[in-house]
Design a protein around this motif. Structure first.
Motif, PDB file in Angstrom:
ATOM      1  N   ASP A  22     -45.846  56.135  -8.009  1.00 26.23           N
ATOM      2  CA  ASP A  22     -44.665  56.464  -8.796  1.00 26.23           C
ATOM      3  C   ASP A  22     -44.040  55.193  -9.370  1.00 26.23           C
ATOM      4  O   ASP A  22     -43.889  54.190  -8.671  1.00 26.23           O
ATOM      5  N   ALA A  23     -43.667  55.242 -10.651  1.00 30.79           N
ATOM      6  CA  ALA A  23     -43.108  54.064 -11.325  1.00 30.79           C
ATOM      7  C   ALA A  23     -41.787  53.633 -10.703  1.00 30.79           C
ATOM      8  O   ALA A  23     -41.449  52.449 -10.719  1.00 30.79           O
ATOM      9  N   ARG A  24     -41.025  54.579 -10.141  1.00 24.85           N
ATOM     10  CA  ARG A  24     -39.755  54.224  -9.506  1.00 24.85           C
ATOM     11  C   ARG A  24     -39.977  53.319  -8.303  1.00 24.85           C
ATOM     12  O   ARG A  24     -39.213  52.367  -8.072  1.00 24.85           O
ATOM     13  N   ILE A  25     -41.028  53.605  -7.550  1.00 24.18           N
ATOM     14  CA  ILE A  25     -41.326  52.791  -6.369  1.00 24.18           C
ATOM     15  C   ILE A  25     -41.700  51.380  -6.787  1.00 24.18           C
ATOM     16  O   ILE A  25     -41.250  50.389  -6.191  1.00 24.18           O
ATOM     17  N   LYS A  26     -42.526  51.265  -7.837  1.00 20.62           N
ATOM     18  CA  LYS A  26     -42.924  49.932  -8.306  1.00 20.62           C
ATOM     19  C   LYS A  26     -41.743  49.168  -8.896  1.00 20.62           C
ATOM     20  O   LYS A  26     -41.654  47.939  -8.762  1.00 20.62           O
ATOM     21  N   ASN A 236     -48.164  57.959  -0.176  1.00 18.84           N
ATOM     22  CA  ASN A 236     -48.608  56.598  -0.495  1.00 18.84           C
ATOM     23  C   ASN A 236     -47.459  55.737  -1.015  1.00 18.84           C
ATOM     24  O   ASN A 236     -47.375  54.544  -0.712  1.00 18.84           O
ATOM     25  N   ASP A 237     -46.570  56.368  -1.780  1.00 25.86           N
ATOM     26  CA  ASP A 237     -45.417  55.629  -2.303  1.00 25.86           C
ATOM     27  C   ASP A 237     -44.498  55.182  -1.164  1.00 25.86           C
ATOM     28  O   ASP A 237     -44.020  54.041  -1.154  1.00 25.86           O
ATOM     29  N   ILE A 238     -44.266  56.088  -0.236  1.00 27.26           N
ATOM     30  CA  ILE A 238     -43.386  55.760   0.897  1.00 27.26           C
ATOM     31  C   ILE A 238     -44.009  54.683   1.773  1.00 27.26           C
ATOM     32  O   ILE A 238     -43.324  53.759   2.234  1.00 27.26           O
ATOM     33  N   VAL A 239     -45.323  54.771   1.984  1.00 23.64           N
ATOM     34  CA  VAL A 239     -46.011  53.768   2.806  1.00 23.64           C
ATOM     35  C   VAL A 239     -45.933  52.397   2.138  1.00 23.64           C
ATOM     36  O   VAL A 239     -45.659  51.383   2.789  1.00 23.64           O
ATOM     37  N   PHE A 240     -46.154  52.355   0.826  1.00 19.15           N
ATOM     38  CA  PHE A 240     -46.095  51.089   0.094  1.00 19.15           C
ATOM     39  C   PHE A 240     -44.696  50.479   0.182  1.00 19.15           C
ATOM     40  O   PHE A 240     -44.547  49.272   0.417  1.00 19.15           O
ATOM     41  N   LEU A 241     -43.678  51.290   0.003  1.00 19.62           N
ATOM     42  CA  LEU A 241     -42.307  50.791   0.062  1.00 19.62           C
ATOM     43  C   LEU A 241     -41.961  50.326   1.474  1.00 19.62           C
ATOM     44  O   LEU A 241     -41.268  49.312   1.655  1.00 19.62           O
ATOM     45  N   ALA A 242     -42.473  51.049   2.484  1.00 20.71           N
ATOM     46  CA  ALA A 242     -42.209  50.663   3.873  1.00 20.71           C
ATOM     47  C   ALA A 242     -42.895  49.339   4.214  1.00 20.71           C
ATOM     48  O   ALA A 242     -42.292  48.472   4.882  1.00 20.71           O
ATOM     49  N   VAL A 243     -44.132  49.158   3.766  1.00 21.14           N
ATOM     50  CA  VAL A 243     -44.850  47.908   4.025  1.00 21.14           C
ATOM     51  C   VAL A 243     -44.160  46.742   3.330  1.00 21.14           C
ATOM     52  O   VAL A 243     -44.007  45.649   3.894  1.00 21.14           O
TER      53      VAL A 243
END
Length: 255
Positions: A22-26, A236-243
């Motif tokens: 998601d573009a918001r996460i990036k 996947n977005d949540i995992v990326f943001l958490a990492v």
């Protein structure tokens, strides 16, 4: 530059786990990295973040050399400021470079400033290379950017490509009329360059007028609401943001 813009937009449509995010996460990732680089002056933290960004780039399926070339192309626009810091800041002289003293405090500040700049542009290059520009703008609107600002950004980016096409066609037209810049003197070259800028300005002004009239004829106003495609945030977005949060937190706590 024109080719770089085209390749940048093409790379944004590659299929990869990072592109599908998601573009918001990036966008939040870029804000978090830039904010961390702004608030903290630790060189080791900046190196850790840069290594993390380079690791993320490996999942983009874009050749890492292409990404590094884009970063290197941007560095001179702000990186040269760091070159002057060792000569103008501080009191403790380490050595002399010719007749210019090199200060310890200025050298440390210059290295820190360069690393901050490198981390910031690396995150922005990663975002622009893996996300179409209109998705970045839509993500910004969903995160609270005013609608008028998002509209202006969208039009600026869209017509940036159009203006490069105009510039390219103008240069081709000059070459078709046997204009060879290598055979021109300095004064003639300045006159030709000025004429080229004037032509591009006039064409961009005319294009802006046509665009404005076209928008008015379709009922556009400052209160118009533009529909955006909705995309749900996945695991996947949540995992990326958490990492990302974990890496930044560990880096800050280790200071």
């Amino acid at each position: 530059m024109h080719g770089s813009l085209r390749s940048l937009e093409q790379d944004a449509f590659v299929e990869s786990p990072l592109h599908n995010m998601d573009a918001r996460i990036k966008l939040i990732f870029v804000f978090a990295v830039v904010l961390t680089a702004t608030l903290f002056n630790n060189a080791y933290l900046m190196i850790l973040i840069e290594i993390y960004i380079l690791c993320i780039m490996l999942f983009s399926k874009i050749p890492i050399l292409n990404l590094l070339k884009r970063i290197i192309m941007i560095i001179p626009f702000g990186g040269f400021i760091t070159l002057f810091q060792p000569f103008i800041r501080g009191e403790s002289i380490i050595f002399y470079l010719g007749i210019f003293p090199v200060y310890s405090e200025g050298l440390d500040f210059g290295i820190s400033l360069f690393l901050k700049f490198l981390v910031a542009i690396s995150s922005v290059v990663l975002l622009s290379s893996t996300t179409p520009m209109y998705e970045v703008i839509n993500a910004g609107k969903k995160l609270g950017i005013p609608s008028i600002m998002a509209t202006l950004l969208g039009m600026m980016i869209r017509y940036l490509f159009v203006m490069f096409d105009v510039l390219e066609s103008t240069i081709k037209a000059q070459k078709s009329r046997a204009l060879n810049r290598k055979n021109l003197g300095y004064k003639e070259l300045l006159n030709t360059f000025g004429s080229l800028i004037g032509l591009v300005f006039l064409k961009s002004y005319e294009q802006g007028e046509r665009t404005y009239l076209g928008m008015l004829s379709r009922g556009y106003s400052k209160d118009s609401k533009i529909k955006t495609l909705s995309q749900r945030i996945g695991v996947n977005d949540i995992v990326f943001l958490a990492v990302t949060t974990l890496v930044l937190s560990l880096g800050i706590l280790s200071l």
